[in-house]
Design a protein around this motif. Structure first.
Motif, mmCIF file in Angstrom:
data_model
loop_
_atom_site.group_PDB
_atom_site.id
_atom_site.type_symbol
_atom_site.label_atom_id
_atom_site.label_comp_id
_atom_site.label_asym_id
_atom_site.label_seq_id
_atom_site.Cartn_x
_atom_site.Cartn_y
_atom_site.Cartn_z
ATOM 1 N N PRO A 92 5.248 -32.009 -51.250
ATOM 2 C CA PRO A 92 3.801 -31.750 -51.216
ATOM 3 C C PRO A 92 3.294 -31.294 -49.853
ATOM 4 C CG PRO A 92 4.219 -34.109 -51.217
ATOM 5 C CD PRO A 92 5.553 -33.440 -51.463
ATOM 6 N N LEU A 93 3.825 -31.862 -48.776
ATOM 7 C CA LEU A 93 3.502 -31.513 -47.385
ATOM 8 C C LEU A 93 2.107 -31.954 -46.932
ATOM 9 C CD1 LEU A 93 5.099 -27.943 -47.135
ATOM 10 C CD2 LEU A 93 6.151 -30.167 -46.662
ATOM 11 N N THR A 94 1.167 -32.090 -47.868
ATOM 12 C CA THR A 94 -0.170 -32.569 -47.514
ATOM 13 C C THR A 94 -0.567 -33.716 -48.450
ATOM 14 O OG1 THR A 94 -1.388 -31.108 -49.021
ATOM 15 C CG2 THR A 94 -0.841 -30.236 -46.829
ATOM 16 N N THR A 95 -1.520 -34.530 -47.972
ATOM 17 C CA THR A 95 -2.026 -35.638 -48.794
ATOM 18 C C THR A 95 -2.652 -35.118 -50.081
ATOM 19 O OG1 THR A 95 -2.395 -37.063 -46.880
ATOM 20 C CG2 THR A 95 -3.672 -37.556 -48.865
ATOM 21 N N GLU A 96 -3.396 -34.041 -49.978
ATOM 22 C CA GLU A 96 -4.068 -33.472 -51.151
ATOM 23 C C GLU A 96 -3.059 -33.036 -52.207
ATOM 24 O OE1 GLU A 96 -4.667 -32.673 -47.990
ATOM 25 O OE2 GLU A 96 -6.655 -33.576 -47.746
ATOM 26 N N ASN A 97 -1.992 -32.386 -51.781
ATOM 27 C CA ASN A 97 -0.970 -31.958 -52.736
ATOM 28 C C ASN A 97 -0.225 -33.139 -53.341
ATOM 29 O OD1 ASN A 97 -1.488 -29.220 -52.497
ATOM 30 N ND2 ASN A 97 0.043 -28.890 -50.894
ATOM 31 N N ALA A 98 0.019 -34.169 -52.540
ATOM 32 C CA ALA A 98 0.699 -35.360 -53.060
ATOM 33 C C ALA A 98 -0.130 -36.012 -54.153
ATOM 34 C CB ALA A 98 0.973 -36.344 -51.927
ATOM 35 N N ILE A 99 -1.419 -36.142 -53.928
ATOM 36 C CA ILE A 99 -2.310 -36.718 -54.947
ATOM 37 C C ILE A 99 -2.317 -35.843 -56.197
ATOM 38 C CG2 ILE A 99 -4.726 -37.225 -55.487
ATOM 39 C CD1 ILE A 99 -5.033 -38.057 -52.520
ATOM 40 N N LYS A 100 -2.362 -34.535 -55.999
ATOM 41 C CA LYS A 100 -2.355 -33.603 -57.136
ATOM 42 C C LYS A 100 -1.070 -33.732 -57.941
ATOM 43 C CE LYS A 100 -2.679 -28.643 -58.182
ATOM 44 N NZ LYS A 100 -2.810 -27.287 -57.578
ATOM 45 N N GLN A 101 0.079 -33.820 -57.269
ATOM 46 C CA GLN A 101 1.353 -33.945 -57.974
ATOM 47 C C GLN A 101 1.410 -35.227 -58.787
ATOM 48 O OE1 GLN A 101 4.830 -33.423 -55.539
ATOM 49 N NE2 GLN A 101 4.369 -31.299 -55.022
ATOM 50 N N LEU A 102 0.974 -36.325 -58.194
ATOM 51 C CA LEU A 102 1.041 -37.610 -58.904
ATOM 52 C C LEU A 102 0.048 -37.670 -60.053
ATOM 53 C CD1 LEU A 102 1.606 -40.069 -55.922
ATOM 54 C CD2 LEU A 102 3.258 -39.346 -57.649
ATOM 55 N N LYS A 103 -1.103 -37.040 -59.913
ATOM 56 C CA LYS A 103 -2.045 -36.957 -61.034
ATOM 57 C C LYS A 103 -1.418 -36.179 -62.190
ATOM 58 C CE LYS A 103 -6.333 -35.851 -60.274
ATOM 59 N NZ LYS A 103 -7.510 -35.122 -59.693
ATOM 60 N N GLN A 104 -0.696 -35.115 -61.849
ATOM 61 C CA GLN A 104 -0.047 -34.303 -62.875
ATOM 62 C C GLN A 104 1.096 -35.068 -63.546
ATOM 63 O OE1 GLN A 104 1.419 -30.574 -61.359
ATOM 64 N NE2 GLN A 104 1.833 -29.723 -63.388
ATOM 65 N N ALA A 105 1.763 -35.948 -62.784
ATOM 66 C CA ALA A 105 2.907 -36.694 -63.313
ATOM 67 C C ALA A 105 2.504 -37.931 -64.102
ATOM 68 C CB ALA A 105 3.819 -37.117 -62.159
#
Length: 208
Positions: A92-105
């Motif tokens: 993810p590289l950023t906090t925003e992307n990490a949150i987005k990935q986990l929401k999608q998962a």
């Protein structure tokens, strides 16, 4: 002839895993472009990158061979991606992307593919494989996801979690042959590949 094990990775997680095998090794940075090719599947991507990293690592240590040093290198390359909704997901590289990935998962079964390759500089042979592993996520609230990302900061982990840490709380079930593959290095398959090149992990003595 001395056989030296080389890990073509600067990942602390892969180094910690390889240390479990109680084999001396050195680490090098393969400096590999990890961008996927057009229309490349997750399996094709991780296998290609694992083999490229092993070859890149062999080029780094090749200076010893060119200077006539009597050594044989077994170079390990590995790469991993997650697949969510048929889409390749990387770090993810950023906090925003990490949150987005986990929401999608959240609430889904996510498959991780880990490519693994071992290159033998003496015989110029490569053995490689792909290790799949499926993670079944719990239904996660946004509050839970934000709390987890803030605590563990999984910004450099494919899928945005660390299964060896608090990330285990995100899952309902793990499905696969080797949980080490989630961290980035499938040790069971690695032991098999090393054996194909003549290195036995459980040997009472390792040849120098």
């Amino acid at each position: 002839m001395q056989t030296t094990l080389v890990l073509a990775s600067t990942s602390v997680y892969r180094q910690q895993l390889l240390t479990k095998l109680n084999l001396p090794y050195i680490s090098v940075n393969p400096m590999t472009d990890e961008a996927p090719h057009n229309n490349e599947s997750a399996q094709q991507l991780v296998l290609r990158l694992a083999e490229q990293k092993a070859l890149a690592g062999s080029q780094i240590v090749n200076d010893d061979l060119q200077h006539g040093k009597d050594k044989n290198y077994l170079v390990i390359g590995s790469d991993q991606v997650a697949v969510i909704d048929k889409q390749i997901i990387g770090k993810p590289l950023t906090t925003e992307n990490a949150i987005k990935q986990l929401k999608q998962a959240s609430g889904k079964a996510i498959t991780f593919y880990t490519g693994l390759a071992v290159y033998n500089t003496q015989t110029n042979t490569m053995h490689s494989c792909i290790e799949p592993f499926t993670v079944h996520f719990r239904q996660l609230s946004l509050q839970q996801i934000e709390y987890y990302v803030a605590i563990e900061q999984p910004l450099y982990c494919a899928g945005s979690f660390k299964s060896e840490g608090l990330g285990i709380a995100l899952f309902e079930k793990l499905q696969g042959d080797d949980p080490n593959s989630l961290i980035g290095l499938p040790l069971i398959k690695l032991i098999d590949l090393l054996a194909q090149h003549g290195m036995q992990v459980l040997a009472t003595q390792h040849a120098d």
